[in-house]
Design a protein around this motif. Sequence first.
Motif, PDB file in Angstrom:
ATOM      1  N   HIS A  74      43.905 135.523   3.754  1.00  0.00           N
ATOM      2  CA  HIS A  74      45.166 135.978   4.341  1.00  0.00           C
ATOM      3  C   HIS A  74      45.915 134.787   4.942  1.00  0.00           C
ATOM      4  O   HIS A  74      47.135 134.679   4.802  1.00  0.00           O
ATOM      5  N   SER A 105      47.522 132.914   2.139  1.00  0.00           N
ATOM      6  CA  SER A 105      48.707 133.641   1.666  1.00  0.00           C
ATOM      7  C   SER A 105      49.899 133.461   2.596  1.00  0.00           C
ATOM      8  O   SER A 105      51.033 133.294   2.143  1.00  0.00           O
ATOM      9  N   TYR A 143      42.048 142.239  -0.843  1.00  0.00           N
ATOM     10  CA  TYR A 143      41.268 141.136  -1.401  1.00  0.00           C
ATOM     11  C   TYR A 143      39.821 141.554  -1.657  1.00  0.00           C
ATOM     12  O   TYR A 143      39.021 140.763  -2.129  1.00  0.00           O
TER      13      TYR A 143
END
Length: 197
Positions: free
Chosen positions: A96, A99, A69
Amino acid sequence: PEAVVPKLPAALAPDALGNAVPLLDIEGWRDDLSGSTARFADYQVGERIDHVDGMTVEEAEHMIATRLYQNTAKVHFNQFTEGQGRFGRRLIYGGHVISIARALSFNGLANAFHVAAINGGRHVAPLFAGLTVHAWSEVLDAQPLPGREDVGALRLRTIATKDRATADFPAKVATDTGEDYDPSVILDLDYWVLIPR
């Protein structure tokens, strides 16, 4: 200069959602390959979905994902300084966490193939390696898209927790001072997804 804060809608309007997705051949959509027969009409506003699964976050994986990222903040990478800081360890990057929550939502929303817009969200509490993320979602809205017979849009609120299964849909709880999040909640995300009709 005088500060200017733009007035933004609470959510992107449904007529602005479908342009990034080419028309789908719905006859060619394979439910057996997507993992679910549930389509747009199968979801109801107000419905809550426990995504059942949990995913434990490990040190190495969150660091690799955070590098991908392109976030190099020391709070995620530098144990030397963070070991002496407020939490005594590195934080898991919020992207994260998003996600992971989205990946967990596959169980219950398998045909929701495209995130069309993120309306808003909040990282409620920190997450650390070694903890397990669980998630649940609520359907806030369901809209057909103008000029599209192939897909519809679901507005979802996904709540992620740490070290707590979500069958009882933890979110906000009453407190002495009003209302606050359950201590296990780490993420509250509001977004639109596209799903075949």
